[in-house]
Design a protein around this motif. Structure first.
Motif, short mmCIF file in Angstrom:
data_model
loop_
_atom_site.label_atom_id
_atom_site.label_comp_id
_atom_site.label_asym_id
_atom_site.label_seq_id
_atom_site.Cartn_x
_atom_site.Cartn_y
_atom_site.Cartn_z
N TYR A 1 0.86 -1.19 0.00
CA TYR A 1 0.00 0.00 0.00
C TYR A 1 0.89 1.23 0.00
O TYR A 1 1.80 1.35 0.82
N ILE A 2 0.64 2.15 -0.93
CA ILE A 2 1.35 3.43 -0.98
C ILE A 2 0.34 4.53 -0.66
O ILE A 2 -0.63 4.74 -1.39
N ASP A 3 0.59 5.21 0.42
CA ASP A 3 -0.29 6.25 0.92
C ASP A 3 -0.26 7.49 0.03
O ASP A 3 0.66 7.70 -0.75
N SER A 4 -1.28 8.32 0.17
CA SER A 4 -1.28 9.62 -0.52
C SER A 4 -0.42 10.58 0.28
O SER A 4 -0.67 10.83 1.45
N LYS B 1 8.16 6.13 -8.16
CA LYS B 1 9.14 6.39 -9.21
C LYS B 1 10.25 5.35 -9.24
O LYS B 1 10.92 5.18 -10.26
N TYR B 2 10.46 4.65 -8.11
CA TYR B 2 11.62 3.76 -8.00
C TYR B 2 11.26 2.27 -7.93
O TYR B 2 12.13 1.45 -7.64
N ILE B 3 10.01 1.92 -8.19
CA ILE B 3 9.61 0.51 -8.11
C ILE B 3 9.18 -0.05 -9.46
O ILE B 3 8.69 -1.18 -9.54
N LYS B 4 9.38 0.70 -10.52
CA LYS B 4 8.84 0.30 -11.82
C LYS B 4 9.48 -0.96 -12.39
O LYS B 4 8.90 -1.61 -13.26
N ASP B 5 10.67 -1.31 -11.89
CA ASP B 5 11.33 -2.51 -12.40
C ASP B 5 11.05 -3.75 -11.56
O ASP B 5 11.56 -4.83 -11.84
N LYS B 6 10.21 -3.60 -10.52
CA LYS B 6 9.86 -4.75 -9.69
C LYS B 6 8.96 -5.71 -10.47
O LYS B 6 8.15 -5.29 -11.30
N LYS B 7 9.09 -7.01 -10.18
CA LYS B 7 8.33 -8.03 -10.89
C LYS B 7 7.13 -8.48 -10.06
O LYS B 7 7.24 -8.67 -8.85
N LYS B 8 6.00 -8.66 -10.73
CA LYS B 8 4.77 -9.18 -10.11
C LYS B 8 4.42 -8.42 -8.83
O LYS B 8 4.04 -9.01 -7.82
N LEU B 9 4.53 -7.12 -8.91
CA LEU B 9 4.24 -6.26 -7.76
C LEU B 9 2.80 -5.76 -7.88
O LEU B 9 2.35 -5.37 -8.96
N THR B 10 2.09 -5.78 -6.75
CA THR B 10 0.74 -5.20 -6.68
C THR B 10 0.80 -3.98 -5.78
O THR B 10 1.29 -4.05 -4.66
N VAL B 11 0.29 -2.87 -6.29
CA VAL B 11 0.25 -1.62 -5.52
C VAL B 11 -1.20 -1.21 -5.30
O VAL B 11 -1.95 -1.04 -6.25
N ILE B 12 -1.57 -1.10 -4.03
CA ILE B 12 -2.86 -0.54 -3.64
C ILE B 12 -2.59 0.88 -3.17
O ILE B 12 -1.63 1.13 -2.44
N THR B 13 -3.42 1.82 -3.59
CA THR B 13 -3.15 3.21 -3.22
C THR B 13 -4.44 4.02 -3.19
O THR B 13 -5.47 3.60 -3.72
N ASN B 14 -4.36 5.15 -2.53
CA ASN B 14 -5.44 6.15 -2.61
C ASN B 14 -4.90 7.44 -3.20
O ASN B 14 -5.52 8.50 -3.07
N SER B 15 -3.73 7.36 -3.85
CA SER B 15 -3.06 8.53 -4.39
C SER B 15 -3.21 8.60 -5.90
O SER B 15 -2.75 7.70 -6.62
N ILE B 16 -3.83 9.65 -6.38
CA ILE B 16 -3.97 9.82 -7.83
C ILE B 16 -2.61 10.03 -8.50
O ILE B 16 -2.35 9.47 -9.57
N PRO B 17 -1.67 10.82 -7.92
CA PRO B 17 -0.34 10.91 -8.54
C PRO B 17 0.39 9.57 -8.62
O PRO B 17 1.12 9.32 -9.59
#
Length: 254
Positions: free
Chosen positions: A97-100, A109-125
């Protein structure tokens, strides 16, 4: 350069470098000390800056928190350093989970090369940053806070307990060893409390200016937080204080 242009330049420089000395400003702007003093007096009278010994710094907001646009450029270098350190704790295959917030945003910006990653967020940016990547994205549903570019929600409109979050990266506006982490907005605090409750590991990403503050809404005591990741400008007295708690203090670049 006109006085208004110089004054805007001074604010722009402070947004990047936080504190500026008089000799740095005269050299940067190519003006005399007397001219600089006049500009500084104008900005100080407007409440935009504070005079300190030998220089100036940005004035802290008197009420509430700064806007998201202001926070996105404030302490930018420190926030990016914190975000890179947070990424060391994110592994391929994680569900996070990445917070707003202006600090947690940089994690995206720094996790784009991670494999099979799921990101839950409430942040539009965060969603915008990761939209064209291979990362699986989930956004919690609810009301959009336009000023914060975030979504806030409650149990009755979003089933939080369907989420299986391994690691949560949370923002806050205040940190004390006595009362834990706090924030200005009740709705944001409610979402953060729920994500802290559901996550197996909780990391707070906060720059050093947040320490020693206890602001409007309590989010969680330190015993609910596994680690706080901050920058190397944090007062070193906090290292001893955190040794007496269950929360690990992680200082980026150390």
């Amino acid at each position: 350069m006109l006085p208004l242009e110089r004054q805007k330049k001074i604010i722009d420089l402070l947004n990047v470098r936080k504190v500026l000395k008089m000799n740095e400003l005269t050299e940067e702007l190519g003006i005399s000390v007397d001219t600089l003093r006049r500009d500084i007096n104008v900005l100080a009278n407007q409440g935009k800056i504070v005079k300190i010994y030998g220089g100036i710094k940005l004035a802290e907001p008197k009420y509430g928190e700064p806007s998201m646009d202001e926070r996105m450029i404030d302490r930018l270098e420190e926030k990016e350093t914190i975000a890179r350190k947070c990424c060391e704790y994110i592994q391929d295959g994680d569900c996070i989970y990445i917070d707003s917030g202006s600090t947690t945003y940089h994690i995206a910006k720094y996790i784009k090369d991670k494999k099979k990653l799921t990101v839950i967020t409430n942040s539009i940016p965060v969603i915008t940053e990761l939209m064209n990547t291979d990362i699986e994205l989930m956004i919690i549903g609810g009301k959009i806070r336009k000023d914060e570019q975030s979504v806030v929600t409650f149990e009755y409109i979003f089933n939080f307990h369907e989420l299986n979050v391994l690691k949560a990266f949370i923002c806050c506006s205040g940190i004390t060893t006595e009362r834990g982490i706090s924030d200005y907005n009740l709705e944001e605090a409610t979402t953060r409390k729920k994500m802290i409750e559901l996550s197996k590991e909780v990391f707070v990403a906060a720059d050093s200016s947040k320490f020693g503050r206890d602001v409007t809404i309590a989010i969680a005591p330190l015993d609910k937080i596994d680690a706080i990741v901050t920058d190397n400008l944090v007062d070193r007295s906090y290292a001893a204080k955190f040794k007496k708690t269950q929360t690990k203090l992680i200082i980026a670049d150390e």
